[in-house]
Write a protein that holds these residues in place. Structure first.
Motif, PDB file in Angstrom:
ATOM      1  N   THR A   1     -10.453  41.598  -0.827  1.00  0.00           N
ATOM      2  CA  THR A   1      -9.043  41.828  -0.178  1.00  0.00           C
ATOM      3  C   THR A   1      -8.554  40.773   0.928  1.00  0.00           C
ATOM      4  O   THR A   1      -9.660  40.057   1.299  1.00  0.00           O
ATOM      5  N   HIS A   2      -7.253  40.807   0.904  1.00  0.00           N
ATOM      6  CA  HIS A   2      -6.880  39.886   1.996  1.00  0.00           C
ATOM      7  C   HIS A   2      -7.283  40.166   3.388  1.00  0.00           C
ATOM      8  O   HIS A   2      -7.239  39.319   4.140  1.00  0.00           O
ATOM      9  N   VAL A   3      -7.403  41.635   3.768  1.00  0.00           N
ATOM     10  CA  VAL A   3      -7.940  42.025   5.113  1.00  0.00           C
ATOM     11  C   VAL A   3      -9.215  41.303   5.207  1.00  0.00           C
ATOM     12  O   VAL A   3      -9.438  40.766   6.303  1.00  0.00           O
ATOM     13  N   PHE A   4     -10.218  41.545   4.327  1.00  0.00           N
ATOM     14  CA  PHE A   4     -11.600  40.921   4.594  1.00  0.00           C
ATOM     15  C   PHE A   4     -11.499  39.369   4.703  1.00  0.00           C
ATOM     16  O   PHE A   4     -12.120  38.814   5.557  1.00  0.00           O
TER      17      PHE A   4
ATOM     18  N   ALA B   1      -5.786  36.553  10.958  1.00  0.00           N
ATOM     19  CA  ALA B   1      -4.563  36.475  10.778  1.00  0.00           C
ATOM     20  C   ALA B   1      -3.821  37.613  10.729  1.00  0.00           C
ATOM     21  O   ALA B   1      -2.840  37.967  11.536  1.00  0.00           O
ATOM     22  N   LEU B   2      -4.289  38.658   9.929  1.00  0.00           N
ATOM     23  CA  LEU B   2      -3.558  39.722   9.549  1.00  0.00           C
ATOM     24  C   LEU B   2      -3.939  40.997  10.762  1.00  0.00           C
ATOM     25  O   LEU B   2      -2.876  41.731  10.913  1.00  0.00           O
ATOM     26  N   LEU B   3      -5.027  40.927  11.515  1.00  0.00           N
ATOM     27  CA  LEU B   3      -5.246  42.091  12.357  1.00  0.00           C
ATOM     28  C   LEU B   3      -5.082  41.752  13.752  1.00  0.00           C
ATOM     29  O   LEU B   3      -4.957  42.426  14.727  1.00  0.00           O
ATOM     30  N   GLY B   4      -5.458  40.334  14.135  1.00  0.00           N
ATOM     31  CA  GLY B   4      -5.528  39.773  15.548  1.00  0.00           C
ATOM     32  C   GLY B   4      -6.412  40.118  16.270  1.00  0.00           C
ATOM     33  O   GLY B   4      -7.670  40.810  15.600  1.00  0.00           O
ATOM     34  N   ASP B   5      -6.606  40.117  17.325  1.00  0.00           N
ATOM     35  CA  ASP B   5      -7.753  40.523  18.236  1.00  0.00           C
ATOM     36  C   ASP B   5      -7.647  41.959  18.721  1.00  0.00           C
ATOM     37  O   ASP B   5      -8.536  42.420  19.057  1.00  0.00           O
ATOM     38  N   ASP B   6      -6.515  42.612  18.686  1.00  0.00           N
ATOM     39  CA  ASP B   6      -6.243  43.866  19.310  1.00  0.00           C
ATOM     40  C   ASP B   6      -6.248  44.834  18.148  1.00  0.00           C
ATOM     41  O   ASP B   6      -5.967  46.109  18.517  1.00  0.00           O
ATOM     42  N   HIS B   7      -6.384  44.635  16.913  1.00  0.00           N
ATOM     43  CA  HIS B   7      -6.409  45.677  15.957  1.00  0.00           C
ATOM     44  C   HIS B   7      -7.577  45.729  15.014  1.00  0.00           C
ATOM     45  O   HIS B   7      -8.361  44.654  14.976  1.00  0.00           O
TER      46      HIS B   7
ATOM     47  N   ALA C   1     -13.128  52.428   8.255  1.00  0.00           N
ATOM     48  CA  ALA C   1     -13.689  52.536   6.994  1.00  0.00           C
ATOM     49  C   ALA C   1     -14.905  53.455   6.966  1.00  0.00           C
ATOM     50  O   ALA C   1     -15.356  53.935   7.895  1.00  0.00           O
ATOM     51  N   ASP C   2     -15.272  53.742   5.848  1.00  0.00           N
ATOM     52  CA  ASP C   2     -16.410  54.580   5.679  1.00  0.00           C
ATOM     53  C   ASP C   2     -17.883  54.034   5.653  1.00  0.00           C
ATOM     54  O   ASP C   2     -17.902  52.779   5.905  1.00  0.00           O
ATOM     55  N   SER C   3     -18.994  54.847   5.595  1.00  0.00           N
ATOM     56  CA  SER C   3     -20.116  54.331   5.925  1.00  0.00           C
ATOM     57  C   SER C   3     -20.794  53.083   4.861  1.00  0.00           C
ATOM     58  O   SER C   3     -21.809  52.582   5.373  1.00  0.00           O
ATOM     59  N   ALA C   4     -20.158  52.985   3.926  1.00  0.00           N
ATOM     60  CA  ALA C   4     -20.710  52.179   2.854  1.00  0.00           C
ATOM     61  C   ALA C   4     -20.266  50.741   3.143  1.00  0.00           C
ATOM     62  O   ALA C   4     -20.603  49.774   2.692  1.00  0.00           O
ATOM     63  N   TYR C   5     -19.294  50.659   4.167  1.00  0.00           N
ATOM     64  CA  TYR C   5     -18.600  49.079   4.529  1.00  0.00           C
ATOM     65  C   TYR C   5     -19.285  48.763   5.588  1.00  0.00           C
ATOM     66  O   TYR C   5     -20.095  49.459   6.350  1.00  0.00           O
ATOM     67  N   PRO C   6     -19.139  47.287   5.481  1.00  0.00           N
ATOM     68  CA  PRO C   6     -19.944  46.612   7.007  1.00  0.00           C
ATOM     69  C   PRO C   6     -19.452  46.896   8.322  1.00  0.00           C
ATOM     70  O   PRO C   6     -18.166  46.658   8.351  1.00  0.00           O
ATOM     71  N   LEU C   7     -20.293  47.103   9.336  1.00  0.00           N
ATOM     72  CA  LEU C   7     -19.654  47.033  10.626  1.00  0.00           C
ATOM     73  C   LEU C   7     -19.529  45.667  11.062  1.00  0.00           C
ATOM     74  O   LEU C   7     -20.211  45.028  10.977  1.00  0.00           O
ATOM     75  N   GLU C   8     -18.231  45.546  11.271  1.00  0.00           N
ATOM     76  CA  GLU C   8     -17.787  44.490  11.894  1.00  0.00           C
ATOM     77  C   GLU C   8     -16.859  44.554  13.216  1.00  0.00           C
ATOM     78  O   GLU C   8     -16.507  45.800  13.374  1.00  0.00           O
ATOM     79  N   THR C   9     -16.726  43.647  14.097  1.00  0.00           N
ATOM     80  CA  THR C   9     -15.932  43.826  15.332  1.00  0.00           C
ATOM     81  C   THR C   9     -14.480  44.368  14.964  1.00  0.00           C
ATOM     82  O   THR C   9     -13.630  45.198  15.703  1.00  0.00           O
TER      83      THR C   9
END
Length: 130
Positions: free
Chosen positions: A27-30, A35-41, A45-53
């Motif tokens: 996906t574009h988000v990943f 650029a899409l989320l910035g630092d403040d957003h 996700a559910d538990s199958a997804y990776p934990l990221e900041t």
């Protein structure tokens, strides 16, 4: 996916039973989360997804332990967000009955593209009517 049931990012056109996490990596988000989320957003996700900041997932129960009260409360709140996502998909399928059991042959790349475009068009129209 905002609270208004808009679909803001998606990944379609995968063959067979592609795992959600693999589709998420495309996906574009990943790919461009900075650029899409910035630092403040961030995204939920559910538990199958990776934990990221920028990608928040529920706490997993330790092998020989239990979650704290705060962790359980967090997971409960996160499940509320997940329910909103399920409502968005239900609204999408409610608007476009053809998505309930999309029956189209998947024998060639052309079939896959046709079906992918069909789904993408339904999502675009869904966003227009929401």
């Amino acid at each position: 996916m905002p609270h208004n049931l808009l679909i803001v990012d998606y990944s379609i056109g995968h063959v067979s039973s592609t795992h959600n996490v693999y589709a998420f990596y495309l996906t574009h988000v990943f790919k461009d989360h900075k650029a899409l989320l910035g630092d403040d957003h961030w995204i939920w996700a559910d538990s199958a997804y990776p934990l990221e900041t920028w990608c928040i997932v529920p706490f997993k129960k330790p092998c020989n332990g239990t979650l704290s009260r705060v962790q359980k409360k967090f997971n409960c709140n996160l499940s509320t967000v997940h329910i909103c996502i399920e409502h968005a998909f239900a609204a999408l399928k409610g608007h476009f009955q053809s998505l309930h059991e999309l029956r189209h042959p998947m024998q060639t790349e052309k079939h896959l593209k046709y079906t992918s475009y069909w789904i993408m068009c339904c999502m675009i129209l869904h966003n227009m009517v929401i």
